[in-house]
Motif scaffolding. Structure first.
Motif, short mmCIF file in Angstrom:
data_model
loop_
_atom_site.label_atom_id
_atom_site.label_comp_id
_atom_site.label_asym_id
_atom_site.label_seq_id
_atom_site.Cartn_x
_atom_site.Cartn_y
_atom_site.Cartn_z
N UNK A 1 0.87 -1.16 0.00
CA UNK A 1 0.00 0.00 0.00
C UNK A 1 0.91 1.22 0.00
N UNK A 2 0.74 2.09 -0.96
CA UNK A 2 1.67 3.21 -1.13
C UNK A 2 0.93 4.46 -1.57
N UNK A 3 1.43 5.60 -1.11
CA UNK A 3 1.02 6.89 -1.66
C UNK A 3 2.10 7.26 -2.67
N UNK A 4 1.74 7.25 -3.93
CA UNK A 4 2.71 7.43 -5.01
C UNK A 4 2.82 8.91 -5.37
N UNK A 5 4.02 9.33 -5.83
CA UNK A 5 4.24 10.73 -6.16
C UNK A 5 3.44 11.21 -7.37
N UNK A 6 2.72 10.31 -8.04
CA UNK A 6 1.86 10.71 -9.16
C UNK A 6 0.49 11.17 -8.68
N UNK A 7 0.28 11.21 -7.35
CA UNK A 7 -1.01 11.62 -6.81
C UNK A 7 -2.00 10.47 -6.73
N UNK A 8 -1.49 9.28 -6.47
CA UNK A 8 -2.33 8.09 -6.39
C UNK A 8 -2.05 7.32 -5.11
N UNK A 9 -3.04 6.56 -4.67
CA UNK A 9 -2.86 5.54 -3.65
C UNK A 9 -2.92 4.21 -4.39
N UNK A 10 -2.04 3.26 -4.01
CA UNK A 10 -1.96 1.99 -4.73
C UNK A 10 -1.78 0.84 -3.76
N UNK A 11 -2.34 -0.31 -4.12
CA UNK A 11 -1.97 -1.57 -3.49
C UNK A 11 -1.05 -2.27 -4.48
N UNK A 12 0.16 -2.58 -4.01
CA UNK A 12 1.17 -3.18 -4.87
C UNK A 12 1.58 -4.53 -4.28
N UNK A 13 1.70 -5.52 -5.15
CA UNK A 13 2.22 -6.83 -4.75
C UNK A 13 3.61 -6.98 -5.33
N UNK A 14 4.55 -7.43 -4.48
CA UNK A 14 5.90 -7.72 -4.95
C UNK A 14 6.18 -9.18 -4.65
N UNK A 15 6.21 -9.99 -5.69
CA UNK A 15 6.54 -11.41 -5.61
C UNK A 15 7.42 -11.70 -6.81
N UNK A 16 8.69 -11.34 -6.69
CA UNK A 16 9.57 -11.35 -7.85
C UNK A 16 9.42 -10.03 -8.58
N UNK A 17 8.37 -9.91 -9.38
CA UNK A 17 8.07 -8.66 -10.07
C UNK A 17 7.10 -7.83 -9.24
#
Length: 86
Positions: A1-17
Motif C-alpha cells: 500500500x503506497x502513496x505514489x508521487x503521481x497523486x495516487x494511492x496503490x496496493x502493490x504486490x511484490x513477488x519477484x516482479x
C-alpha cells in the motif's frame, strides 16, 4: 500500500516482479500526516487512509506474506508500525 508521487494511492504486490493490483487518485501532501491501514483476510485486501476505505483488491496467488516500510525517495517521520492478526 503506497502513496505514489503521481497523486495516487496503490496496493502493490511484490513477488519477484512488482504488480499494481489497484490504484485510485489521492491528492496527498508532503509533510501532512496520514494514518495508513492495510487489512488482509484470505484473498481480500483493504486499504484505508485516515479511517476511510479507499482501495480494495483480491489476490488469490499468495496465501501468506509480510509487510515492509520502503522509502524510495525523500524521508519518513513514521510514528508507529503495527502488525496484528486480523
Amino acid at each position: 500500500f503506497v502513496l505514489h508521487n503521481s497523486g495516487e494511492a496503490r496496493i502493490i504486490k511484490v513477488a519477484g516482479d512488482e504488480t499494481i493490483l489497484v490504484t485510485v487518485p489521492f491528492d496527498w501532501h508532503l509533510g501532512q500526516p496520514y494514518q495508513l491501514t492495510m487489512t488482509a483476510s484470505g484473498d481480500q485486501l483493504v486499504a484505508s487512509i485516515d479511517g476511510s476505505q479507499v482501495l480494495t483488491a483480491t489476490d488469490q496467488q499468495l496465501r501468506c506474506g509480510g509487510m515492509g516500510l520502503l522509502i524510495e525517495e525523500g524521508r519518513t517521520a513514521t510514528h508507529r508500525i503495527a502488525v496484528e492478526p486480523a
